[in-house]
Design an enzyme around this catalytic site. Structure first.
Site, PDB file in Angstrom:
ATOM      1  N   SER A 137       0.841  -1.205   0.000  1.00 30.06           N
ATOM      2  CA  SER A 137       0.000   0.000   0.000  1.00 30.06           C
ATOM      3  C   SER A 137       0.868   1.243   0.000  1.00 30.06           C
ATOM      4  CB  SER A 137      -0.894   0.017   1.245  1.00 30.06           C
ATOM      5  OG  SER A 137      -1.571   1.268   1.356  1.00 30.06           O
ATOM      6  N   TYR A 152      -2.235  -1.096   9.971  1.00 30.99           N
ATOM      7  CA  TYR A 152      -2.277  -1.274   8.525  1.00 30.99           C
ATOM      8  C   TYR A 152      -1.008  -0.690   7.905  1.00 30.99           C
ATOM      9  CZ  TYR A 152      -3.863  -1.107   3.686  1.00 30.99           C
ATOM     10  OH  TYR A 152      -3.954  -1.286   2.323  1.00 30.99           O
TER      11      TYR A 152
END
Length: 231
Positions: A137, A152
């Site tokens: 990401s 995350y």
């Protein structure tokens, strides 16, 4: 991008499903796994001829069962795509209870791709076009913009570092390691958090189909660390 046997984790929704469609349309043998059997069944109905396997990649027993299934049924597998992932808003000021209040991003986002890669290395070794793809990401590099999702960001940063080390170590085995680094993409990732911030839709988001098409075009150009800018 054709003539392969491809396993995609989290392949029934979001980016994973767009990847599944991409490979399906090019005549590859395709296997997808995920936790929700109803979504797997829906994908199997829409992409007739694919294969599905219920699997929680955070569970070591499920990971070993997945390897056994692939060895017994698809020993020609040459592409593993570690796509499964979750994102949670976590308020670190609330301590341990908040941290443990939902599914573990550490197990799903980081531990699972690390251990699946280790499990499947021997199966991939020696195969033509053998490839491991990790979906990380852009938030791994922009934590200040997503401090609400600290684990995350941390797990995706860890996956980025692991991808670099794995790429170097597996090169002598003929296994290519590709990291795909998405910007904001329309998906089912953290729907509650996105809803709170009115970010279920945004002009800064790519559709998952658009993202996958552009990312795989770069992959075909032998780019191993693929970054796409948001629109």
């Amino acid at each position: 991008m054709n003539g392969n046997t491809v396993l995609i984790t989290g392949g029934a929704t979001g980016i994973g499903y767009s990847m599944a469609k991409y490979f399906y349309e090019r005549g590859n043998t395709l296997i997808i796994c995920g936790r929700r059997e109803n979504r797997l069944a829906q994908a199997e109905k829409e992409l007739q001829g694919i294969h599905t396997f219920p699997c929680d990649v955070a569970n070591p027993d499920d990971r070993r069962a997945l390897l056994k299934y692939m060895n017994e049924n698809f020993s020609m597998m040459n592409i593993l795509i570690n796509n499964a992932g979750i994102q949670r808003d976590i308020d670190l000021t609330k301590g341990l209870d908040e941290l443990d209040s939902g599914d573990s991003e550490i197990r799903i986002n980081l531990e699972a791709p690390v251990y699946l890669s280790a499990l499947f290395t021997s199966l991939l070794s020696g195969k033509e076009n053998a490839t491991i793809v990790h979906v990380s990401s852009g938030l791994a590099f922009m934590v200040e913009h997503a401090a609400r999702a600290p684990l995350y960001c941390a797990t995706k940063a860890g996956l980025h570092a692991f991808s670099i080390a794995q790429r170097i170590q597996l090169r002598p085995l003929g296994i290519r390691v590709v990291e795909i680094i998405p910007p904001m993409v329309e998906s089912e990732l953290n729907p509650e958090g996105r809803r709170k911030r009115n970010m279920l839709k945004s002009p800064y988001m790519m559709t998952s189909d658009d993202f996958v098409g552009k990312a795989f075009a770069k992959m075909e150009q032998d780019i191993d660390e693929i970054r796409l800018e948001r629109p």
